[in-house]
Design a protein around this motif. Structure first.
Motif, PDB file in Angstrom:
ATOM      1  N   ILE A  96       9.698  15.446   4.178  1.00 51.97           N
ATOM      2  CA  ILE A  96       8.563  15.396   3.253  1.00 51.97           C
ATOM      3  C   ILE A  96       9.057  15.304   1.813  1.00 51.97           C
ATOM      4  O   ILE A  96       8.522  14.535   0.998  1.00 51.97           O
TER       5      ILE A  96
ATOM      6  N   TRP B 188      10.274  11.771   1.228  1.00 51.49           N
ATOM      7  CA  TRP B 188       9.152  10.834   1.168  1.00 51.49           C
ATOM      8  C   TRP B 188       8.386  10.949  -0.151  1.00 51.49           C
ATOM      9  O   TRP B 188       8.059   9.946  -0.793  1.00 51.49           O
ATOM     10  N   GLU B 189       8.084  12.172  -0.557  1.00 49.28           N
ATOM     11  CA  GLU B 189       7.324  12.349  -1.789  1.00 49.28           C
ATOM     12  C   GLU B 189       8.068  11.763  -2.988  1.00 49.28           C
ATOM     13  O   GLU B 189       7.447  11.198  -3.896  1.00 49.28           O
TER      14      GLU B 189
ATOM     15  N   ASP C 282       6.012   8.263  -2.663  1.00 47.22           N
ATOM     16  CA  ASP C 282       4.862   8.655  -3.487  1.00 47.22           C
ATOM     17  C   ASP C 282       5.130   8.516  -4.981  1.00 47.22           C
ATOM     18  O   ASP C 282       4.247   8.124  -5.746  1.00 47.22           O
TER      19      ASP C 282
ATOM     20  N   HIS D 120       0.624  15.902   3.965  1.00 45.04           N
ATOM     21  CA  HIS D 120       1.851  16.336   4.644  1.00 45.04           C
ATOM     22  C   HIS D 120       1.803  15.977   6.128  1.00 45.04           C
ATOM     23  O   HIS D 120       2.817  15.578   6.704  1.00 45.04           O
TER      24      HIS D 120
ATOM     25  N   ILE E  59       2.594  12.328   6.302  1.00 43.71           N
ATOM     26  CA  ILE E  59       4.029  12.064   6.122  1.00 43.71           C
ATOM     27  C   ILE E  59       4.795  12.368   7.408  1.00 43.71           C
ATOM     28  O   ILE E  59       5.697  11.615   7.797  1.00 43.71           O
TER      29      ILE E  59
ATOM     30  N   GLU F 202       4.627   9.589   9.726  1.00 43.33           N
ATOM     31  CA  GLU F 202       5.567   8.540   9.337  1.00 43.33           C
ATOM     32  C   GLU F 202       6.972   8.873   9.854  1.00 43.33           C
ATOM     33  O   GLU F 202       7.703   7.986  10.308  1.00 43.33           O
TER      34      GLU F 202
END
Length: 324
Positions: A129, A132-133, A137, A270, A273, A276
């Motif tokens: 996470i 990814w963020e 993001d 979350h 994600i 994903e």
């Protein structure tokens, strides 16, 4: 049920018999099979993580993998017997995963890929996470982008490297000499972390993800490409001069992965994600590096797991197993 409880900051962890929770509205009761251990867990235990807002007595354990036992009202998409994982608690007064059962917000969970063991699944959530963020993001990574990951063999770092590669970026990563094979094996160009940034940055990178903080974040500002370079850090907690970044007309973003748990806002993202992550695992594009030592649900064993992180003897992610 049995749980590992922190009764005072800096005090030894204790094993206690506590009440088994029930799934409330919007919650899923999970029979915990494995609990991921993160550096943040050790900082909370030592009283060095005020930003985590832990409320004592606390059951620690941010990451979870297990099986759905029961489902509360207003929950769709999960049923008893489902294998699930996620970053679900252990901060801000939210119960953690170092217990036999835990009631968690269903929005934080995803179904586990069939090919993952419980141990592997429990190691993934926080670090994936966070990667990814930062990359997706904040920095909008994509095909053709050049990416530098500072600390490419670390927890968040090895997730960031694999994620950027999977999304088509040209990836470089810093690390120690003994981490070269791991970094190159993930599809990135290895850069020795002792080499000054000016010797390898060239025209700079489109995206720089700092997972180390301190002086490495300062160096990251000097590695950003002019005009459109973007630096992301999950450890931007110090005092830093922004002039090197400003003189490049580049930008910066911080990542604070705990915010949905602490604020209650953004929790569904979350779960998205983690779905994903499941897709990347199923496609063979994401693997987690695990430490070989096995730990179980006892105060002594969990304390040993914490020491493996604080003393830097772990080689890969540390996981406490409650069931096979």
């Amino acid at each position: 049920m049995q749980a590992i409880v922190l009764v005072a900051f800096g005090a030894p962890l204790t094993q206690q018999d506590i009440a088994r929770p029930a799934a409330g509205p919007g919650q899923v009761l999970v029979r915990v099979h494995a609990s991921g251990v993160n550096p943040l867990d050790t900082k909370i235990a030592a009283g060095q993580a005020g930003h985590a807002q832990a409320a004592l007595p606390a059951v620690l354990g941010i990451d979870i993998a297990g099986v759905v036992d029961s489902v509360g009202a207003d929950v769709a998409g999960f049923a008893p017997g489902d294998r699930v994982y996620g970053m679900t608690g252990g901060v801000g007064g939210v119960a953690g995963s170092l217990s036999e059962y835990v009631a968690v917000d269903a929005r934080l969970l995803a179904h586990m890929p069939a090919k993952l063991s419980m141990r592997e699944a429990a190691a993934l959530p926080l670090i994936f996470i966070t990667a990814w963020e930062g990359l997706v993001d904040r920095a909008h990574v994509g095909a053709g982008k050049t990416v530098l990951v500072q600390g490419g063999a670390g927890g968040v770092g090895h997730m960031a490297v694999q994620l950027a590669v999977a999304l088509g970026a040209q990836v470089s990563a810093t690390g120690s000499a003994d981490q070269r094979a791991a970094i190159e094996g993930m599809g990135a160009t290895f850069i020795d972390r002792n080499v000054p940034v000016e010797e390898y940055a060239g025209e700079g990178f489109d995206i720089v993800y700092d997972t180390v903080g301190g002086a490495v974040l300062d160096a990251s500002f000097r590695a950003a490409r002019r005009y459109h370079g973007h630096v992301v850090s999950c450890l931007g907690w110090g005092t830093h001069a922004l002039a090197p970044l400003s003189f490049r007309a580049a930008t910066y973003s911080g990542v604070f992965t705990l915010l949905p748990l602490l604020s209650g806002e953004g929790r569904a993202h979350h779960g998205d994600i983690m779905r994903e992550a499941s897709a990347l695992v199923a496609a063979g594009k994401l693997k987690v590096l695990l430490d070989a030592t096995r730990y179980m649900l006892s105060a002594d064993s969990v304390s040993a797991a914490h020491r493996a992180l604080t003393e830097r003897t772990a080689s890969g992610k540390v996981v406490v197993e409650l069931m096979e």
